[in-house]
Design a protein around this motif. Structure first.
Motif, short mmCIF file in Angstrom:
data_model
loop_
_atom_site.label_atom_id
_atom_site.label_comp_id
_atom_site.label_asym_id
_atom_site.label_seq_id
_atom_site.Cartn_x
_atom_site.Cartn_y
_atom_site.Cartn_z
N VAL A 174 0.85 -1.21 0.00
CA VAL A 174 0.00 0.00 0.00
C VAL A 174 0.87 1.25 0.00
CG1 VAL A 174 -0.15 0.13 2.53
CG2 VAL A 174 -2.01 1.06 1.11
N ALA A 175 0.42 2.30 -0.65
CA ALA A 175 1.16 3.57 -0.61
C ALA A 175 1.16 4.10 0.82
CB ALA A 175 0.49 4.59 -1.53
N THR A 176 2.21 4.79 1.17
CA THR A 176 2.21 5.43 2.50
C THR A 176 1.24 6.61 2.45
OG1 THR A 176 3.93 7.04 1.91
CG2 THR A 176 4.67 4.89 2.79
N ASN A 177 0.88 7.08 3.64
CA ASN A 177 0.00 8.26 3.69
C ASN A 177 0.62 9.41 2.89
OD1 ASN A 177 -1.26 6.61 5.68
ND2 ASN A 177 -2.16 8.46 6.56
N GLN A 178 1.92 9.58 3.07
CA GLN A 178 2.58 10.72 2.40
C GLN A 178 2.56 10.54 0.88
OE1 GLN A 178 6.71 11.36 3.45
NE2 GLN A 178 6.95 13.01 1.95
N GLN A 179 2.88 9.34 0.43
CA GLN A 179 2.87 9.08 -1.02
C GLN A 179 1.47 9.35 -1.60
OE1 GLN A 179 4.28 4.99 -0.81
NE2 GLN A 179 6.21 5.53 -1.79
N ALA A 180 0.45 8.83 -0.94
CA ALA A 180 -0.91 8.98 -1.48
C ALA A 180 -1.37 10.43 -1.41
CB ALA A 180 -1.87 8.07 -0.71
N GLN A 181 -1.19 11.05 -0.25
CA GLN A 181 -1.66 12.43 -0.07
C GLN A 181 -0.96 13.37 -1.05
OE1 GLN A 181 -3.99 14.18 1.24
NE2 GLN A 181 -3.06 16.22 0.94
N GLU A 182 0.31 13.16 -1.29
CA GLU A 182 1.06 14.02 -2.22
C GLU A 182 0.43 14.02 -3.61
OE1 GLU A 182 5.68 13.84 -0.57
OE2 GLU A 182 5.13 12.66 -2.35
N VAL A 183 0.09 12.82 -4.10
CA VAL A 183 -0.48 12.72 -5.44
C VAL A 183 -1.92 13.22 -5.45
CG1 VAL A 183 -0.96 11.20 -7.41
CG2 VAL A 183 1.08 10.81 -6.00
N HIS A 184 -2.68 12.90 -4.40
CA HIS A 184 -4.06 13.41 -4.33
C HIS A 184 -4.05 14.93 -4.33
CE1 HIS A 184 -6.65 9.77 -3.14
NE2 HIS A 184 -5.48 9.29 -3.51
#
Ligand SMILES: O=C(COP(=O)(O)O)NO
Length: 247
Positions: A174-184
């Motif tokens: 799973v993407a980390t929170n940071q990875q996902a939030q950055e792209v979102h």
């Protein structure tokens, strides 16, 4: 403005009449967050079965659609046939269709235009490969996909975006929170710059890629994660926990 939490279940090419009836029973018997918008996408041939037996506060979706009204398109399914079967949504542009079946950004955009203009909501998928992430071009890749969509659609009100990094789909990574939030956040910024403030503020952006009942609550806390598009875990009873992950 508050964006309604949205959880989609993408069954992909999985299930039988018996197993899908079991999933429907589990959802019918569950206490679901009334503030969550829930849509499940079984294989299309099970749509009428699911629609007629599933609780009415959960909607059903297709996993693809053809962008012609009807006719000599062997093997394809039309928007009107999906609506006739009780579907109100369709997933489009899933990475498996882009990479395995060769659907281009332009084809996905044309399907999205046709579906939204003819009564279906669209869960529009985007995301990068592991190689593209390692090259540091994730936002470029997703922006290019978004640009192809913008070139063909003008009404974004029936579009929900699903960011699904290909390297996280079905891998358990799973993407980390940071990875996902950055792209979102980058997707929302792109919408704000390229489309409008309103579309940026109102469009739900889902995360998909190895979401499960253990990681969903933490991810759901991120500002720009408005829900999930769940694969494998949507086939299991714990899908209810993912639906309820903001409670
Ligand atoms: O493809 C996915 C995610 O699949 P998984 O949850 O199995 O990684 N959603 O459309």
């Amino acid at each position: 403005m508050a964006r309604k939490f949205f959880v989609g279940g993408n069954f992909k090419m999985n299930g039988t009449v018996a197993s899908i009836k079991e999933i429907v029973k589990n959802l019918n018997d569950a206490q679901l967050d009334p503030n969550a918008e829930v849509v499940i996408a079984p294989p299309a041939l099970y749509l009428p079965l699911v629609r007629e037996s599933l609780r009415k506060d959960v909607e059903v979706a297709a996993q693809n659609v053809y962008n012609k009204p009807n006719g000599a398109f062997t093997g394809e399914i039309s928007v009107s046939q999906l609506l006739d079967s009780g579907a109100t949504w369709t997933i489009l542009g899933h990475s498996e269709r882009r990479t395995i079946l060769g659907e281009t950004d332009e084809v996905v955009a044309a399907k999205t235009k046709f579906a939204t203009e003819n009564g279906l909501g669209v869960i529009w998928c985007c995301g990068e490969s592991l190689d593209e992430r390692e090259q540091g071009i994730t936002v470029d890749v997703v922006s290019k996909q978004l640009a192809a969509l913008k070139a063909q659609v003008s009404d974004w009100t029936r579009i929900v975006i699903a960011y699904e990094p290909i390297w996280a789909i079905g891998t358990g990574k799973v993407a980390t929170n940071q990875q996902a939030q950055e792209v979102h956040a980058a997707i929302r910024a792109w919408l704000r710059k390229e489309v409008s403030e309103t579309v940026a503020d109102e469009t739900r952006i889902l995360y998909g890629g190895s979401v499960n009942e253990k990681n969903c609550r933490d991810l759901a806390k991120e500002t720009d994660i408005d829900g999930f598009l769940v694969g494998g875990a949507s086939l299991k009873p714990a899908f209810v926990d993912i639906i309820n992950s903001t409670q």
